[in-house]
Design an enzyme around this catalytic site. Sequence first.
Site, mmCIF file in Angstrom:
data_model
loop_
_atom_site.group_PDB
_atom_site.id
_atom_site.type_symbol
_atom_site.label_atom_id
_atom_site.label_comp_id
_atom_site.label_asym_id
_atom_site.label_seq_id
_atom_site.Cartn_x
_atom_site.Cartn_y
_atom_site.Cartn_z
ATOM 1 N N ARG A 182 0.871 -1.177 0.000
ATOM 2 C CA ARG A 182 0.000 0.000 0.000
ATOM 3 C C ARG A 182 0.903 1.220 0.000
ATOM 4 O O ARG A 182 1.654 1.464 0.946
ATOM 5 C CB ARG A 182 -0.892 -0.008 1.249
ATOM 6 C CG ARG A 182 -1.884 1.145 1.277
ATOM 7 C CD ARG A 182 -2.970 0.953 0.243
ATOM 8 N NE ARG A 182 -4.067 1.889 0.410
ATOM 9 C CZ ARG A 182 -4.268 2.955 -0.370
ATOM 10 N NH1 ARG A 182 -3.415 3.225 -1.352
ATOM 11 N NH2 ARG A 182 -5.312 3.734 -0.169
ATOM 12 N N GLU A 229 0.650 4.518 0.267
ATOM 13 C CA GLU A 229 0.613 5.583 1.265
ATOM 14 C C GLU A 229 1.182 5.128 2.603
ATOM 15 O O GLU A 229 1.565 5.951 3.429
ATOM 16 C CB GLU A 229 -0.823 6.076 1.458
ATOM 17 C CG GLU A 229 -1.752 5.050 2.075
ATOM 18 C CD GLU A 229 -3.173 5.565 2.194
ATOM 19 O OE1 GLU A 229 -3.757 5.393 3.274
ATOM 20 O OE2 GLU A 229 -3.707 6.119 1.213
ATOM 21 N N ARG A 289 5.487 3.086 0.830
ATOM 22 C CA ARG A 289 6.259 3.332 -0.390
ATOM 23 C C ARG A 289 7.572 4.036 -0.099
ATOM 24 O O ARG A 289 8.618 3.663 -0.653
ATOM 25 C CB ARG A 289 5.430 4.154 -1.383
ATOM 26 C CG ARG A 289 6.175 4.415 -2.697
ATOM 27 C CD ARG A 289 5.419 5.406 -3.583
ATOM 28 N NE ARG A 289 4.091 4.933 -3.904
ATOM 29 C CZ ARG A 289 3.799 4.081 -4.879
ATOM 30 N NH1 ARG A 289 4.776 3.597 -5.619
ATOM 31 N NH2 ARG A 289 2.564 3.713 -5.103
ATOM 32 N N GLU A 291 -4.510 -7.280 -6.778
ATOM 33 C CA GLU A 291 -3.170 -7.854 -6.868
ATOM 34 C C GLU A 291 -3.080 -9.145 -6.057
ATOM 35 O O GLU A 291 -2.530 -10.157 -6.509
ATOM 36 C CB GLU A 291 -2.133 -6.863 -6.327
ATOM 37 C CG GLU A 291 -1.715 -5.775 -7.283
ATOM 38 C CD GLU A 291 -0.652 -4.869 -6.661
ATOM 39 O OE1 GLU A 291 -0.350 -3.846 -7.271
ATOM 40 O OE2 GLU A 291 -0.144 -5.209 -5.577
#
Length: 1253
Positions: A27, A29, A32, A93
């Site tokens: 995810r 936010e 990363r 995903e």
Amino acid sequence: MALSTTRGTSSSSFTQQCRYDVFLSFRGEDTRNGFTSHLNGILRHNGINTFMDDELPRGEKISAELLEAIESSKISIIVFSKNYASSTWCLDELVKILECKNNGQVVLPIFYKVDPSDVRNQQEKFGEALAKHEKKFKDNKEKVQRWRAALNEASHISGWHYKNDRPQFRFIEEILEEILSAKLNRTQVFVVKYPVGIDSRIEEISCLLDIESNDVRMLVIHGLPGIGKTTIAKVIFNLIAYRFEGSSFLEDVRENSKTNDGVLQLQKALYYEILRAGKLKVHGISKRINEIMEKLRYKKILLILDDVDKLDQVENLLGKCNWFASGSRIIITTREKKLLSTLQEDCHLFYYKVKELDECESRELFCQHALKRNKPIEDYSELVHQFIGYAKGLPLVLKIIGSDLYEKNLRCWKSALDKYKRIPNSNIQEVLKISYDGLDQIQRDIFLDVACFFKGFYKNLVVDILQSSNFHDPYYDIEKLIDKSLIVITKDDKLLMHDLIQQMGLEIARQESEVSKKYRRLLCYEDAPEVLNEDTGLDEIRGITLSLPHPRKMQLNLEKMKSLKYLTIRNVICEDLKYLPNGLRLLDWNKFPLSSLPSTYEPTNLVVLNMQRSHIELDEHFKRCRFETLKYMNFDYCKNITKLPDLSVISPNIKEVRLYGCINLVEVHQSNGLLEELEFWDLGRCQNIRIFPRNLRLKSLETFYFDWCGSLLQRTERLALLSSIGYLISLHTLRISLKNVKDSSNISNLQNLRRLFLYDCENCTKARCTFGCFPKLQYLGICNSNITTLPDIAHRCPKLKTLWIHHCRNLWEIPRLPPCIRNVFAIGCENSRCRRRLFSQLGDAIGLPRNLVCGYSNMGSSHQEFGSELGSSSELGFASKWSSYVLALPVTTIPKWFNHQSHGSSISFSVGQKFPSFALCVALNIKRKDNVPLVSQVFHCSIYLLINGFEERLTRCRFPLDSLNFMWFRYVSVRHKLLKHIILGDRNDVTVRCEISNDYSKTVEITIRRCGVHVACMCPPRNSATDKVLKEASFDERLKLFLSRVFAEALPFEREMVGCSETQNANLCPLCEIAGDSALHLFQRCPYAKGMWYGGRWGFRIEMIQAKSIKEFIEQIVDPPKELLAERVTKDEFTLYAVVAMKILWDARVKAVVSETKESINQLAHRLNTQYDSNLRSLGTTRGTKEQKRENAWTKPPDQLVKLNFDASCDQNNVRNQEGNGRAIRRGRSLYSKMGNAIGKMRRDLNKLWKRV
């Protein structure tokens, strides 16, 4: 676990190189710019190729790129963080990653500052996110459910849990170490450039390996040289090595084991590749074995030893093979199957024989090498076909020849083909010869003898010949050749070998002759060699095959051939043969031109004497001969033989006597009934036998043919024959004529029978006089009999697989057949009741769905409902445990519910990615020319399957020529060996083609009238124009498909009924069984139809429709005239009601044909009312309760409402003669424009369609 992935492309999908080592799912936010970024950086720094979605090029469709990236990765790492589930992108995903996990991808979850139980149970942030998704996707709850299931599944996978209790760097180092040591630290071995045909073989091997099980397994992959054993082993290694703690692939073990240094190098490679560190500390082969065992015994390993041909090569590396850790897998490729059989006590030992490529696979592989495409160019198609015929499915041969022809012109191709047929390619020869080089001298001689003289012979016969020649039992040596895949044994026990293996043997024999300047094996197929006329060099000749293309007169000088053991002659006319070598073991001379053998010949060593269609007479010289070693005698079709002398004196060890078609044979010596060694005796069609042994005490006899003969036997001898047959307790096969026989009950004593053929049962009105219980019987044939009923076959012959009934015209009852029945040939059974019974049983056996229509496999959401209605299974409509079923009946009308039918010999349809089971029908017509009597011979009908341009023969069956017209029905399951290996795309065009092979075309003409296929296909409804018209209709989808079929099939239905022979009175309506079967009769004239129309709610009198053809009938259904409509009944309402009624009648007819059961007219009428109401409700309308004004066409007279007898027996006069007293209709209000507009348009377009038809 399945080792392969999808099968949609021409090349094996699993052999494609992975683009990425690791795919990172996270995810953005949350991680990363932190944890995931650090993990990605460290992985890349250590040479691991990763994929992060922030690298996608701008402007590209992200979802498609992500899916491709996931599929192209070896490992997927899922970073579960607190907001992971809030992203639908991440959840999609995850679903895709778990799909790839099922195909072998490694999945590693990281629970980053979240509890795995929150992911598993969707609690805290994960629960909140899923609740929001359920509100957002309330119309697609299945999607959210997939996400929940994926989260639950992923939470159970072993991974890492980061709780912020240690430095991130050290945590990431742990992940890196695991990936490097256990997952990516392995070398992919190169496979091949074009891995054609690998998928299906890997799927079969995956079942044997069963990687999920915790036992130790050893798999032996064996097969012909050049068949692809090493290629398959490499693919397996690349697929599954990551699942083991250590792995090693050792190539060329045979070659490297020839020296001690080579063995030491293999040991070193094995040790290092698995441990990835250290060196063997000790020296010497034996000491190193112990060190390898000690170091590796606690590791779950994958080890592949490629090209092994001796057991000690394995023992030098693995010792006793009893020390492996649980879950280990050892794979060995070899040419010799039983090489490792002694190891089965130490581990689970499995065998896999690699089969040759089929025609489609061979074509693709050859074209890839020769043309760099998977299909041939048009001008080269025929040459491609000949080259793959030459290669016979060997990948090595296809590769070598294809590569050699690349960028060569057409003339070069033709020249090369001619050369290959005559002179073997040296590269191919070198590979094939490796197995031959591993034989001892005796085994080499046996191999060359089989290649030159015995290919196609029965194994036991060859063993007897070789034992006489070599003075020892050659059984072990032949088994050695089988183990090395140099020869194979067929199901009927014949010796065969691959054509290229035989060509190799012939080339070796030729080269030996050139070196020694002496001939040992002489094969002549075009002209007689000069050596036969020479005086020197003849004493070494071991065998001669002289088979000329045309008859030719010549003298044979055999006197100096003292070593000659095998002599086979064809098309040689020798008017004066003075000498035959006494050392002969095989004398095979078809059409032997002389009446007797040379007087100087002493057959003291002869084992096989074959003289079919010869002029031989069993004269005084023959009687004086002593064939002490003779075991096989074949005098088929020898017209000069009148008496079979006393073989107990002439050839006391005889095993087989063949005298089929010796039409002038009159007497068989009495002592021949006492031959103790006789196993096979054929006297078929010896129609003039008058004297026969009265006492049969043939204790070894397994096969006895006495059909079409014996009618001239004296009564006492005939009775003696039948009474003594019961003593032949070893008999497995009996073919016998019972002409003029009243009591044949002794046959019931033969409890070991597997095959029984009874001919000319003229006086047996019931077969019960012959039948006892035959617990082992698999084949039963009855021909030219006046029997009226068969016994309880299911009880008396519980293992029966084939029933053959021919020319039994009085037979009216066939009982229930055993569930194991696979083939029923009832061409001579003319009783319609019997035919329906057989067809019903076939339907039960294969789970035959009658209502399949074109487009069945594309019906979308209604597919499951429709399939369950038919009782369908995973085989798309059929529910059979059998791979095939065959039925032949004396009819020429293919059932109308077959959803594909055509005139002529071929038919086409389309299927999706999974080839469904299907049924096919072929209607054949046999017509004699100029009233020539039909001969008692056979013809063959072959079925070919053409898929996407590639053709393969599906099946072949033979039928008697003395049949007339019949239908051949065959069911083909998805489990059929051909269908199992077909690689399909999304849509595949299929053509079924029928071909007749008739050697008697001068006297008999055989034509294929029609053929049909019943299959769950992707085709549009049968008439595309009709489909276009119907697509806007508002009523039930199945009614639209049904009406489409009626329009498409109505005219062919009528034409076929008109074209039926007047003698075929069995083609009656299966409902009423009174009038001829036709569409118009079914819908309008049948008493069942009249009763249903009249018994329905509207009380409609169907005879008010004035129609002389089905075309006119449907025209009035689609566009009814006013006189057919009651007041306030619209055309739209009438059309819907009529279509529902027609559908019910259609289904009732099909049920009567297939299951031999009928519903009463009351039941049909009730269904009409119910289904019509159902269609009204689906259109949003309701039925009223008030009666409307009654008029002529719609009247059910009040005094007749209760009196009519509408039961299953159906009083025909009652139904036909009812008179109306004015119009009446109990009917609701009219349908609104919702339905009217659609059907109105349909009506207009259908009228246009009819004009075109």
